[in-house]
Design a protein around this motif. Structure first.
Motif, mmCIF file in Angstrom:
data_model
loop_
_atom_site.group_PDB
_atom_site.id
_atom_site.type_symbol
_atom_site.label_atom_id
_atom_site.label_comp_id
_atom_site.label_asym_id
_atom_site.label_seq_id
_atom_site.Cartn_x
_atom_site.Cartn_y
_atom_site.Cartn_z
ATOM 1 N N THR B 2 0.841 -1.307 -0.008
ATOM 2 C CA THR B 2 -0.102 0.078 -0.006
ATOM 3 C C THR B 2 0.861 1.265 -0.021
ATOM 4 O OG1 THR B 2 -1.508 -1.287 1.441
ATOM 5 C CG2 THR B 2 -2.073 0.979 0.944
ATOM 6 N N ARG B 3 1.905 1.142 0.892
ATOM 7 C CA ARG B 3 2.748 2.378 0.918
ATOM 8 C C ARG B 3 3.448 2.605 -0.716
ATOM 9 N NH1 ARG B 3 5.652 5.060 4.727
ATOM 10 N NH2 ARG B 3 7.941 5.656 4.075
ATOM 11 N N VAL B 6 0.902 4.370 -2.629
ATOM 12 C CA VAL B 6 0.754 5.720 -2.246
ATOM 13 C C VAL B 6 1.810 6.675 -2.890
ATOM 14 C CG1 VAL B 6 0.501 7.319 -0.263
ATOM 15 C CG2 VAL B 6 -0.762 5.150 -0.173
ATOM 16 N N LEU B 7 3.052 5.992 -2.553
ATOM 17 C CA LEU B 7 4.429 7.023 -2.822
ATOM 18 C C LEU B 7 4.437 7.142 -4.395
ATOM 19 C CD1 LEU B 7 7.005 5.522 -0.648
ATOM 20 C CD2 LEU B 7 5.945 7.742 -0.409
ATOM 21 N N GLY B 9 1.781 7.181 -6.383
ATOM 22 C CA GLY B 9 0.742 8.307 -6.500
ATOM 23 C C GLY B 9 1.201 9.565 -6.439
ATOM 24 N N TYR B 10 2.194 9.992 -5.454
ATOM 25 C CA TYR B 10 2.777 11.165 -5.180
ATOM 26 C C TYR B 10 3.764 11.504 -6.334
ATOM 27 C CZ TYR B 10 0.895 11.226 -0.451
ATOM 28 O OH TYR B 10 0.230 11.109 0.930
ATOM 29 N N LEU B 12 3.772 10.040 -9.360
ATOM 30 C CA LEU B 12 2.956 10.334 -10.539
ATOM 31 C C LEU B 12 2.414 11.672 -10.800
ATOM 32 C CD1 LEU B 12 2.045 8.660 -13.020
ATOM 33 C CD2 LEU B 12 -0.236 8.278 -11.903
ATOM 34 N N SER B 13 2.090 12.110 -9.568
ATOM 35 C CA SER B 13 1.683 13.847 -9.625
ATOM 36 C C SER B 13 2.551 14.572 -9.988
ATOM 37 C CB SER B 13 1.138 14.125 -8.176
ATOM 38 O OG SER B 13 0.082 13.177 -7.835
ATOM 39 N N VAL B 16 3.492 14.231 -13.814
ATOM 40 C CA VAL B 16 2.368 14.740 -14.489
ATOM 41 C C VAL B 16 2.391 16.359 -14.546
ATOM 42 C CG1 VAL B 16 -0.166 15.249 -14.747
ATOM 43 C CG2 VAL B 16 0.664 13.091 -14.216
ATOM 44 N N PHE B 17 2.765 16.731 -13.266
ATOM 45 C CA PHE B 17 3.266 18.467 -13.443
ATOM 46 C C PHE B 17 4.567 18.661 -14.230
ATOM 47 C CE2 PHE B 17 6.021 21.539 -11.817
ATOM 48 C CZ PHE B 17 5.060 22.872 -11.635
ATOM 49 N N VAL B 20 3.268 18.545 -17.955
ATOM 50 C CA VAL B 20 2.318 19.850 -18.353
ATOM 51 C C VAL B 20 3.311 21.045 -18.601
ATOM 52 C CG1 VAL B 20 0.491 21.348 -17.531
ATOM 53 C CG2 VAL B 20 0.408 18.652 -17.192
#
Lengths: 169, 78
Positions: B2-3, B6-7, B9-10, B12-13, B16-17, B20
Motif C-alpha cells: 500500500t505504501r 501511495v508513494l 501516486g505522489y 506520478l503527480s 504529470v506536473f 504539463v
C-alpha cells in the motif's frame, strides 16, 4: 479545524462583498525585508515552540490584509504568444490536474492512516517531510522554500501585455 | 505494498506536473505558461486570498503545528 473554518469564512466574505478594494502596491523592498527577517528568525527558532507560534500569529492578519488590499499585477489573458495560448478555463483545468492528483492521494492517505491507525502503509506528505525538517538543514530548506513562495505571492512584478478582464471561454 | 502505491501516486503527480510544464514551454504549445496562470490566479481577490491562507497555513503546519502521525500497528518481536 478553526483555521480552515476561519479561512472559509474569509473566502465567502470575499466572494459576497464588492470587488475593487485593492488599494496599494506592495513595495518590493518591504517584501524582501520581511522575507529576510522571517527567514532568519524561523530558521534559527526551534520548531513547535512559542517563537514561531508568535511569529505566525502576528503574520496572519498582516498577510491576510495585504492579500486583500494589494493591487494585483495585470494579467495577459490573451497569452504571451498570441491567442493560441489564451488563458481558457480548459487550460487552467489542465494545470490543475497534477495538483488535484497530489491532493487526492494525500486525502486518501490521511483518511486511511486515521482509519487503519497505520501511518507507515498510508504515508502523508507531512509525515514524510516532518523527520526531514527536524534536522537543521531540513528546517532551513523548509523555511527558504516557504519564504520564497511568499515572495512570489506578494512581490510585485512588471506588468505584462494586455489589460482585459475575465477568463476566455 | 500500500505504501508503494501511495508513494507512486505522489511521484506520478510530480511527473504529470513536469509533463504539463514541459509541454507549456514548447514554442508551438497552446497551453499558457505557469507564470501566466499564476498571475491570473493572483488577479482575482478571492483566489489570491485563498493562496495567501494556504501559504500561511503551510508555514504554520510545518513550523508550529505538531504533525500527528497515526501510530503503527507493528507486532512486538521478541
Amino acid at each position: 479545524m478553526l483555521i480552515f473554518a476561519a479561512g472559509t469564512v474569509v473566502l465567502i466574505i470575499s466572494e459576497l462583498t464588492p470587488k475593487g478594494t485593492e488599494l496599494w502596491t506592495v513595495s518590493p523592498h518591504i517584501v524582501y525585508g520581511v522575507a529576510a527577517a522571517l527567514f532568519v528568525v524561523l530558521s534559527v527558532a526551534p520548531r513547535h515552540t512559542f517563537l514561531p507560534a508568535g511569529v505566525f500569529t502576528v503574520l496572519a492578519p498582516v498577510v491576510l490584509l495585504t492579500g486583500w488590499l494589494m493591487i494585483p499585477e495585470q494579467v495577459d489573458l490573451d497569452g504571451e504568444a498570441g491567442p493560441a495560448r489564451a488563458l481558457t478555463v480548459r487550460s487552467l483545468l489542465v494545470w490543475s490536474i497534477p495538483l488535484a492528483m497530489l491532493l487526492g492521494f494525500e486525502y486518501v492517505a490521511i483518511l486511511a492512516s486515521n482509519v487503519t491507525r497505520d501511518g507507515v502503509s498510508w504515508p502523508t506528505i507531512s509525515s514524510m517531510l516532518d523527520p526531514l525538517f527536524n534536522a537543521q538543514p531540513g528546517q532551513t530548506l523548509c523555511v527558504l522554500i516557504w519564504v520564497f513562495s511568499g515572495i512570489l505571492l506578494f512581490a510585485p512584478r512588471s506588468p505584462s501585455r494586455g489589460t482585459s478582464q475575465g477568463i476566455h471561454r | 505494498m500500500t505504501r508503494l502505491v501511495v508513494l507512486s501516486g505522489y511521484g506520478l503527480s510530480v511527473l504529470v506536473f513536469l509533463a504539463v510544464w514541459m509541454f507549456s514551454r514548447r514554442p508551438a504549445s497552446n497551453l499558457p505558461k505557469l507564470s501566466n496562470v499564476w498571475r491570473r490566479i493572483l488577479a482575482n481577490r478571492t483566489t489570491r486570498v485563498a493562496l495567501v491562507i494556504v501559504w500561511w497555513w503551510l508555514g504554520y503546519h510545518f513550523l508550529v503545528h505538531v504533525i500527528p502521525v497515526p501510530h503503527v500497528n507493528v507486532p512486538l518481536v521478541r
